[in-house]
Design an enzyme around this catalytic site. Sequence first.
Site, PDB file in Angstrom:
ATOM      1  N   ALA A 115      37.718  30.884  40.956  1.00 48.70           N
ATOM      2  CA  ALA A 115      37.271  30.662  42.332  1.00 48.70           C
ATOM      3  C   ALA A 115      36.517  31.869  42.882  1.00 48.70           C
ATOM      4  CB  ALA A 115      38.461  30.347  43.225  1.00 48.70           C
ATOM      5  N   LYS A 116      36.591  32.998  42.179  1.00 51.96           N
ATOM      6  CA  LYS A 116      35.862  34.217  42.552  1.00 51.96           C
ATOM      7  C   LYS A 116      36.015  34.537  44.038  1.00 51.96           C
ATOM      8  CE  LYS A 116      32.631  33.872  38.651  1.00 51.96           C
ATOM      9  NZ  LYS A 116      33.229  32.697  37.964  1.00 51.96           N
TER      10      LYS A 116
END
Lengths: 320, 320
Positions: A115-116
């Site tokens: 998901a960074k």
Amino acid sequence: MIVDTLIEKIIEKQNPTCVGLDTALEYLPPDMQNELNAISKNANKSALADARFYHLASQLVYKFNCGIIDKIADIVPAVKVQIAYYEELGHAGVMAFEKTIKYAKKMGMIVITDAKRNDIGATATRYANAFIGRNYETDIIFPRADFPSDFLTVNGYLGSDGITPFVEQCKKHDKGIFVLVKTSNPSSGELQNLKLEDGRTVYECMGDMVERWGEGTHGKYGYSCVGAVVGATYPEEAKVLRARLPHTFFLVPGYGAQGANAEMLKNCFDNNGLGGVVNNSRGVLCAYRKRGGTYDEAARAACLDMRADLQNVLGAICAK
Amino acid sequence: MIVDTLIEKIIEKQNPTCVGLDTALEYLPPDMQNELNAISKNANKSALADARFYHLASQLVYKFNCGIIDKIADIVPAVKVQIAYYEELGHAGVMAFEKTIKYAKKMGMIVITDAKRNDIGATATRYANAFIGRNYETDIIFPRADFPSDFLTVNGYLGSDGITPFVEQCKKHDKGIFVLVKTSNPSSGELQNLKLEDGRTVYECMGDMVERWGEGTHGKYGYSCVGAVVGATYPEEAKVLRARLPHTFFLVPGYGAQGANAEMLKNCFDNNGLGGVVNNSRGVLCAYRKRGGTYDEAARAACLDMRADLQNVLGAICAK
């Protein structure tokens, strides 16, 4: 510790890979496409038709994912679920994401949510709560209000106080994170390969921060709960980082569709064949197009081929 | 162009601010807290109790947000919705996020989604589709499968090919992005203030990339669809960036709870009082605690005070 669990699963299965469930609608096999097409002609015409389309699409994505997971759980240690492909389908897609990671956990796989995420401390805490804020009860598949992952990818551009809330949750709930260090995409060098005044590159500097953020969380194989994303597409940088960050486990994207081969991956691993987990998404999800047969059987065959490909280069994986 | 629309709303309302709907459960007023407490004693005990809790919580968050929006839409041009606070509540929270941004649009406000998304090109496209991939039909509030925002915050650590997919959607659908350049948090300097070999700091380098990414998308006031996040807490850096990036509109966090005052904000604006929009979240959402009265009336009063505070420093805002 979760990084030890991941390593032990890798050794047990002799397979340092994860399958990326980046399940785009266009990857779905023809029978599922047909189901979608039957109602997609009405999409974009009204809010209700739209909502119906995305709900069916999300259900199909979840069904597809379960099919893959069922066929690979005994040979692949982990899945990496890229949340962007689910957010694209709106809240129904987010529900499919949630159900997918819970199903993968139920089937005994390690779940890496890609998901960074990143933000200032107070907000980073909220992301940490959402993704790595609790332990998972393996008997619960019922939708509940969180996204229980074992690992989460995060972006370190904001520095320590954007990372510390994640590390705290890692310590509390036995989770892990992978911080973007040297990414696999063509233009990653525009910022990451720039030289700093002190002689380091930006990616080396980020790597050094990662090594520091992981201090005090080392498991029995010497790796910490703070890992790094290091693209297989940049073997020279990977070599530098592997030597520089002895306690940092690598999540390695770029194999297959992005162009990296097994030989290029070697630099991401230590002498025991440990130190990294290599992701393959499209090469597995769309394997049925090259191989024929059902999508799930083709996915399994692709995973077996990938394992063999890596074993050729890495040899037997063993504990130190 | 959306950046022109934002600027015109700012001029019309003489108010270069946005309200941050970072609606944490603990910000809800006592009557809503009581509703939640009535069922929270069962949360964490079973999946069903858990799901009920998060569904009610998400409904209350949406209700709270609508109350705020109703009271500020005539005096404040935009809302900034921080998605982390919604993801924390799982898929029910994501639904509340979606409904909130649609309601804000319906009430005529500009919607900035603060999600700091980032990924390699193929995946960045998915995020772009999710948040800025369509135009919004103002008559539709029915939940549908996307998160239609006017602006999205993004992280540029991956370089151009992680940003281009967003810029393409901006051009296609008349949207905008704000790229993290110099963030407001205490440790933002750990990476962002490092000096590069060529004499620039990392934040200057990121700023230069932002200015370049925006080329060819300038509106009638000279600003492009690619803006920058520049924290009010760092007035010296803001001054450097304002001079260096003449076509880049700033989203400015850090006012209020994070410690920046109006005088510090001055550096984010050009001589016409244009060039930035300042966010305040907790100072508005929790205003009822300091001021008494209902939460929505207190929020409006806080917005009026903030506007006056900025007007003192900036003077009248006018078009060039």
